[in-house]
Design a protein around this motif. Structure first.
Motif, mmCIF file in Angstrom:
data_model
loop_
_atom_site.group_PDB
_atom_site.id
_atom_site.type_symbol
_atom_site.label_atom_id
_atom_site.label_comp_id
_atom_site.label_asym_id
_atom_site.label_seq_id
_atom_site.Cartn_x
_atom_site.Cartn_y
_atom_site.Cartn_z
ATOM 1 N N THR A 92 6.534 2.983 -0.406
ATOM 2 C CA THR A 92 6.024 4.084 0.420
ATOM 3 C C THR A 92 4.944 4.864 -0.319
ATOM 4 O OG1 THR A 92 8.175 4.289 1.503
ATOM 5 C CG2 THR A 92 6.673 6.158 1.694
ATOM 6 N N ASN A 93 5.216 5.173 -1.585
ATOM 7 C CA ASN A 93 4.257 5.942 -2.379
ATOM 8 C C ASN A 93 2.962 5.159 -2.612
ATOM 9 O OD1 ASN A 93 6.067 8.047 -2.542
ATOM 10 N ND2 ASN A 93 6.885 7.425 -4.532
ATOM 11 N N MET A 94 3.107 3.858 -2.887
ATOM 12 C CA MET A 94 1.926 3.058 -3.138
ATOM 13 C C MET A 94 1.109 2.872 -1.864
ATOM 14 S SD MET A 94 0.406 1.742 -5.631
ATOM 15 C CE MET A 94 -1.220 0.996 -5.524
ATOM 16 N N ASN A 95 1.782 2.731 -0.745
ATOM 17 C CA ASN A 95 1.071 2.609 0.529
ATOM 18 C C ASN A 95 0.294 3.881 0.834
ATOM 19 O OD1 ASN A 95 1.824 -0.003 1.106
ATOM 20 N ND2 ASN A 95 3.624 0.581 2.293
ATOM 21 N N TRP A 96 0.875 5.027 0.439
ATOM 22 C CA TRP A 96 0.190 6.315 0.637
ATOM 23 C C TRP A 96 -1.099 6.371 -0.185
ATOM 24 C CZ3 TRP A 96 0.154 11.066 -2.523
ATOM 25 C CH2 TRP A 96 -0.413 12.148 -1.835
#
Length: 950
Positions: free
Chosen positions: A795-799
């Protein structure tokens, strides 16, 4: 590594390296086995696209299972293809020597075919090697090899002794050009324009018929020449017009043969005249009627398709009968069938026995071997009883001992098997397995491996002449034994014990009946396990679609749309491609059409793509559909994909050459990007293996493509470039470890599909990792680790990726070069995302060419910002920072004037009373909404101009 990827100069040497080192051979130290039997290509020429397609799928499976540590064996070989090969050799002899088969003895002719076989096999083997197939060449077989021939004769002997094989004179599909029986599966039924003749058959009169003034029965037929062999007229017992004639007689025209009028429901009340002529020796439906009514059968055709000088008469059992007259008038004797038809019609017209003629669409059977019209003829043939064998084969599929993939083909198989008829296994050819039957002068039958064995077994002296049956076995009989005859049966060999039953067969749906069904029947009868239960030949049947051209048409030489797989691998010029396509055409008149087709399809010839790109294209197209359209553009795309992998690998190798690789585990100290790529790789392994395990090769190729191109190359490598440039040594070393690990995993995942490029790159990786094994194909296949997953990291990397995409899009839209550093502002951010920004600030700044990243907490003027809300966080860049103020003011003023003009136009419409009165309500609302939107836009632009002017 070379700067550019040139597969042509790498692939052949790599294949020699694999083969010479014996990497394709079984490894008996492994307990679990995996075995595939290659459907043996016919020696009738070179491999076509269908062969290359199926062999690619098989090679993917064998390499995949080999890398899982299994003892793998892939049986390779070729098929003698009786009829097809004999046709080609006869044709070649005629072209070269203007001779036919009949100008040679059987021995001399077969000798010529063996020479053909050698040349054809060499071509096929070269093609297979160029495709990269990892077969055990030392165990190569040919269906006429001595040991295979022993197995074929043994199978015949067993079936004969157990009363499954018998000889009988029955009606068969006869090819008058080849002078052999052909299978009903080899008959092509075509609708052609023809004629239907309505012929009068004089009724033999009695008082009742004379009073009713009935002189004739009228029968319609599309084959008037067959009336020379008529033995009855059939009338439906329910026919109110003619049923009273059942039991009476008519005179068959021209031959003046008295034949009975019989009652049979085969005569259709709704079709024709209601009366049907019955010619049991030359029509399959008539044959059934003839057997049921015990009618004589009169054979009027010679084996080469002429009218006999004297007919042969048989009873309904197929036994010679001398109790029936079968005179053939002189004027028809020795005419070919079509000439006889014309002559028969002429004679009938003279006798005024043709009532009328109609044009009609008729179904004509053609031999798909010689393209000649098939004639049903009574001949003596050998048959295999199939009803009992079929039941075992049906149960095996119903009980899931054998599974069809996709499942839809199971219904097709069961439908055919439930209606199966006895199999005619004899062919009147010279090339093939000679039927192991000998006759003495009394026509007694002896079955055995050879004449010597028969004489010893039956104590037959040398003074008694024994003659072997001249027929050969249907090619599919020997092919039906392929899964076990190649493993050494009837001997109890090590190969047979270890590898049978095999794991899977890969085949096309068009030979489910020819080959798949027959293999199951023959194997389950002849091969038993240690508990004496029938063994299946394979556990799974993977059915492929048929490769067609880009327009969905079947590839054939006559259409000029055939593509040789090697021409895509190595490339070919336009001139050479044209020469290849028009060479040895049966109909030279097609040359011009084929040249035009080729010029349109390949105006510049075919560019070399290498084997790996071709194989990847095959996998990507391997869907569950019956017809697969070939797409040259996809092939070019996957050539680019191989190039992408090559350059990505060069980057990794160039940046890790002196790196000391250390094994690692994912931990909290790793930076987010490295954790992310490991999780994405692990998920890819899971999905990829699931797809291969379920034979969804198209999905597997898409998964691989997406990870390599979109995740590894387009994202991870870009992050890595920044890390190597800006990070501390500890992070750089950790990243290099992961970089090598991920690339090697990619190579292992890709190896079954793209064996050459992965091997050549892996040979460099193994030096960096100090690996001692010689080849990637013996490396363990990547495994999925269930505990290697963290949704928060994804999730963080996609952000972060969304932020980078937002910034890239701004640069493209505003035409801002990368050397102009931009400020990024973040508003309304939570603590967790703030921590992510701070931990990865240098990475985000470098990859997006940012001057600064600022988190703000007070409100800002949104009209002067380019903004995006990403996962609830406002990301923006002030316009003033990215534009030329004077140019932007000029642009905004022009935009403002345009909007004002549009507003004025819409106001004139909306405030028009007639428009409001007569226009549909949805149109009125549509215009009003446009006006509102334009006013909002005008307000925003006005605010932007105001701020810029201040």
């Amino acid at each position: 590594m070379e700067k550019n990827y040139n597969p042509k100069y790498l692939e052949e040497s790599l294949y020699n390296f694999w083969e010479k080192n014996g990497f394709f051979k079984p490894d008996y130290t492994k307990k679990t086995t995996f075995c595939i039997m290659m459907p043996p290509p016919n020696i009738t020429g070179s491999l076509h696209m269908g062969h290359a397609f199926q062999q690619t799928i098989m090679d993917v499976l064998i390499r995949y299972h080999r890398m899982q540590g299994k003892n793998t064996f892939w049986q390779v070989g070729t098929d003698h293809a009786g009829i097809a090969t004999q046709i080609l050799v006869e044709r070649q002899i005629f072209l070269d020597e203007q001779k036919t088969k009949k100008d040679y003895s059987r021995h001399e002719f077969i000798k010529k075919i063996w020479i053909w076989k050698k040349k054809s096999s060499d071509i096929i083997k070269k093609q297979m090697r160029r495709l990269g197939i990892s077969v055990d060449w030392e165990h190569e077989k040919f269906t006429l090899d001595p040991e295979i021939s022993i197995a074929v004769r043994e199978a015949f002997i067993i079936f004969y002794k157990n009363n499954f094989i018998y000889q009988k004179k029955r009606l068969v599909h006869w090819d008058t050009k080849l002078e052999t029986v052909v299978s009903d599966l080899e008959v092509d039924h075509r609708i052609v324009k023809g004629k239907k003749w309505f012929i009068r058959y004089p009724i033999i009169q009695n008082d009742f018929l004379i009073r009713n003034k009935m002189k004739y029965l009228v029968v319609s037929t599309t084959r008037p020449e067959t009336l020379l062999g008529d033995t009855a007229i059939a009338i439906n017992p329910k026919d109110p017009n003619y049923s009273f004639l059942i039991g009476k007689f008519v005179l068959s025209p021209l031959v003046n043969r008295v034949i009975p009028i019989i009652g049979d429901q085969y005569a259709n009340l709704e079709k024709g005249t209601g009366c049907v002529k019955i010619t049991p020796a030359h029509d399959f439906n008539d044959y059934t009627v003839g057997v049921n009514h015990k009618l004589p059968m009169i054979n009027i055709f010679t084996l080469d398709g002429r009218i006999k000088s004297s007919s042969e008469v048989y009873n309904h059992k197929g036994e010679i009968s001398d109790q029936y007259s079968a005179y053939i008038p002189y004027q028809f004797q020795q005419l070919d069938i079509l000439s006889a038809r014309i002559k028969v019609v002429e004679e009938l017209e003279k006798l005024k026995l043709i009532e009328h003629v109609e044009g009609s669409d008729i179904v004509v059977p053609y031999s798909d071997r010689s393209d000649s019209i098939i004639e049903p003829i009574l001949t003596n043939q050998w048959y295999l009883k199939t009803s009992k064998l079929a039941q075992e084969a049906i149960h095996a599929v119903k009980n899931k001992k054998i599974k069809f993939i996709p499942e839809q083909y199971e219904r097709m198989y069961l439908s055919w098997m439930n209606n199966i008829e006895d199999w005619c296994i004899s062919r009147q050819l010279w090339w093939g397995h000679r039927i192991p039957v000998w006759y003495d002068d009394q026509k007694n039958i002896y079955v055995g491996q050879n004449e010597k064995e028969i004489r010893q077994k039956y104590n037959i002296s040398e003074n008694i002449l024994l003659e072997q049956d001249t027929d050969v076995l249907d090619t599919w009989f020997s092919s039906g034994l392929w899964t076990f005859s190649t493993l050494g049966w009837p001997k109890k060999t090590k190969f047979l014990k270890i590898f049978h039953p095999t794991n899977i067969i890969v085949s096309g749906f068009d030979i489910i009946f020819f080959w798949i069904a027959r293999m199951i029947m023959l194997t389950m009868y002849l091969i038993k396990d240690k508990h004496n239960h029938p063994e299946v030949p394979f556990k799974n049947i993977y059915i492929t679609g048929l490769i067609r051209d880009e327009y969905g048409k079947k590839m054939s030489k006559s259409k000029g749309n055939v593509i040789d797989p090697l021409d895509m691998i190595d490339g070919i010029s336009l001139n050479n491609l044209i020469k290849k396509r028009i060479k040895n055409l049966l109909n030279p008149k097609l040359s011009n059409k084929i040249i035009q087709c080729t010029l349109k399809q390949f105006p510049e010839g075919i560019t070399s793509t290498g084997t790996d790109a071709l194989r990847f294209t095959f996998l990507a197209l391997a869907s569950s559909t019956r017809d697969i359209k070939w797409d040259m553009n996809r092939l070019k795309g996957y050539r680019n994909f191989c190039n992408k992998l090559w350059h990505a690998s060069r980057f990794v190798i160039n940046n890790t050459q002196n790196h000391q690789f250390i094994k690692f585990n994912m931990n909290d100290d790793m930076i987010l990007v490295n954790k992310w790529i490991l999780i994405k790789l692990n998920h890819t392994i899971k999905l990829y293996r699931q797809s291969l395990d379920t034979y969804r090769f198209d999905i597997a190729s898409n998964i691989l493509y997406d990870f390599i191109w979109n995740i590894f190359c387009d994202w991870y490598l870009e992050f890595v470039k920044v890390i190597i440039k800006i990070s501390v040594p500890e992070e750089i070393n950790s990243t290099k470890n992961i970089l090598i690990y991920v690339l090697e995993s990619i190579l292992k995942l890709s190896h079954p599909v793209m064996p050459f490029i992965t091997e050549i790159i892996w040979q460099r990786i193994k030096l960096i990792k100090n690996i001692t094994k010689k080849t990637i194909m013996l490396e363990p296949f990547p495994e999925y680790h269930q505990n290697l997953f963290d949704k928060k990291i994804l999730t963080n990397m996609n952000w972060i990726k969304k932020i980078v995409i937002f910034l890239r899009n701004i640069r493209v839209k505003m035409n801002i070069r990368s050397n102009k550093l931009l400020p990024l502002f973040i508003y309304n951010i939570n603590n967790e995302k703030e921590k992510i920004i701070k931990e990865n600030i240098l990475l985000i700044k470098s990859i997006s060419f940012l001057d600064s990243i600022t988190i703000i907490f007070e409100t800002y003027n949104k009209d002067l910002c380019i903004k995006e809300i990403i996962d609830g966080v406002e990301i923006f860049i002030p316009i003033i920072k990215i534009i030329d103020k004077e140019k932007e003011l000029e642009r905004l003023k022009k935009e403002k004037n345009k909007i004002k003009i549009n507003i004025s136009k819409i106001q004139n419409i909306v405030f028009n009373k007639n428009f409001l009165k007569f226009a549909p309500i949805n149109i009125v609302n549509q215009e009003k909404n446009k006006l509102l939107e334009l006013n909002d836009t005008l307000k925003k632009i006005s605010n932007q101009i105001k701020v810029l002017q201040n």
